[in-house]
Design an enzyme around this catalytic site. Sequence first.
Site, PDB file in Angstrom:
ATOM      1  N   SER A 186     -28.421   9.086  -5.674  1.00 35.81           N
ATOM      2  CA  SER A 186     -27.998   8.763  -6.897  1.00 35.81           C
ATOM      3  C   SER A 186     -27.648   7.216  -7.096  1.00 35.81           C
ATOM      4  CB  SER A 186     -26.406   9.484  -7.241  1.00 35.81           C
ATOM      5  OG  SER A 186     -26.640  10.742  -7.243  1.00 35.81           O
ATOM      6  N   HIS A 232     -22.476   5.299  -7.109  1.00 35.60           N
ATOM      7  CA  HIS A 232     -23.176   4.987  -8.580  1.00 35.60           C
ATOM      8  C   HIS A 232     -23.177   3.665  -9.106  1.00 35.60           C
ATOM      9  CE1 HIS A 232     -23.174   9.676  -9.456  1.00 35.60           C
ATOM     10  NE2 HIS A 232     -23.746   9.331  -8.428  1.00 35.60           N
TER      11      HIS A 232
END
Length: 295
Positions: A186, A232
């Site tokens: 991610s 992230h």
Amino acid sequence: MSVPAGGPPEAETHVCVRHPDRPTGLRCTRCDRPACPQCLREAPVGMQCVDCVSAGARSTPRARVRPSTPVVVPTLIAVNVAVFVLTVLDAGSVADNASGSVFAAAALAPVQVAGGGWWRLVTSGFLHIGLLHLVFNMIALWFIGRDVELVLGRLRFSVLYGVSLLGGSTAVMLFGAPGGEVAGASGAIFGLMGALLVLLRRMQLPMTSALVIVGLNVVLSLTVPGISLLGHLGGLVVGVVVAAGMVHGPARSRPAAGLVVAGAVVAVLLVAIVLRDLSFGSIVCDTATACRRGA
């Protein structure tokens, strides 16, 4: 009407600069030198000699041929799937693949990195906890990554992906819980999202859809348990910075400048990781998961 003595005036005649034995009344429209028909070529304006045609060809920038199909993105997807299969075989379970020794040896936890497991900063980006985690990330990688790869090219896309992955890992290393393990692609994918925003802005294309996608993913990172918001955001910020360095600046130096920016970002990230490592003091890891402060 009277005619001058000696008849009508004759056209001025010279010899070809490349063939002195050939008289000619023609000239190159670029350099104005006399040239015979054999040495002249049709040009956008008039006729030019072969020397000027060659010089013009050398001075005209050649358009770079960009790949028409993504190669790096399918390769990354294949590697992630292969690693997932390896963790499933090792753990003997699809749903609980994170319980195996392979996963434990490659996942990222700041204390484990400080204990000598520096490879975890990279290997954790190819691990996924369960099948849904893998599927969602690979779908995002395909739909976002393929467009970014086709715009940037394979080399710059690979650099962007790698630096974004390291950016996500660095954010976890700096601000994450010392013993908390994280894994997943991610961070790198959020870097691609940030790069997509930069590219759309640079090409003056609508950004609404991309902004909605990034916004929804950030909201999910904040609300869904077990998702690493730090990874992230770290990947997102680094992706924006690296992509901006790749697509802005003078056209001729832009490719090299982008790689220089990426190298500078990597250097900053590594310094931050080293300083965080030093803050742990002496750490000894007896196994992949058991770490303690050294004597």
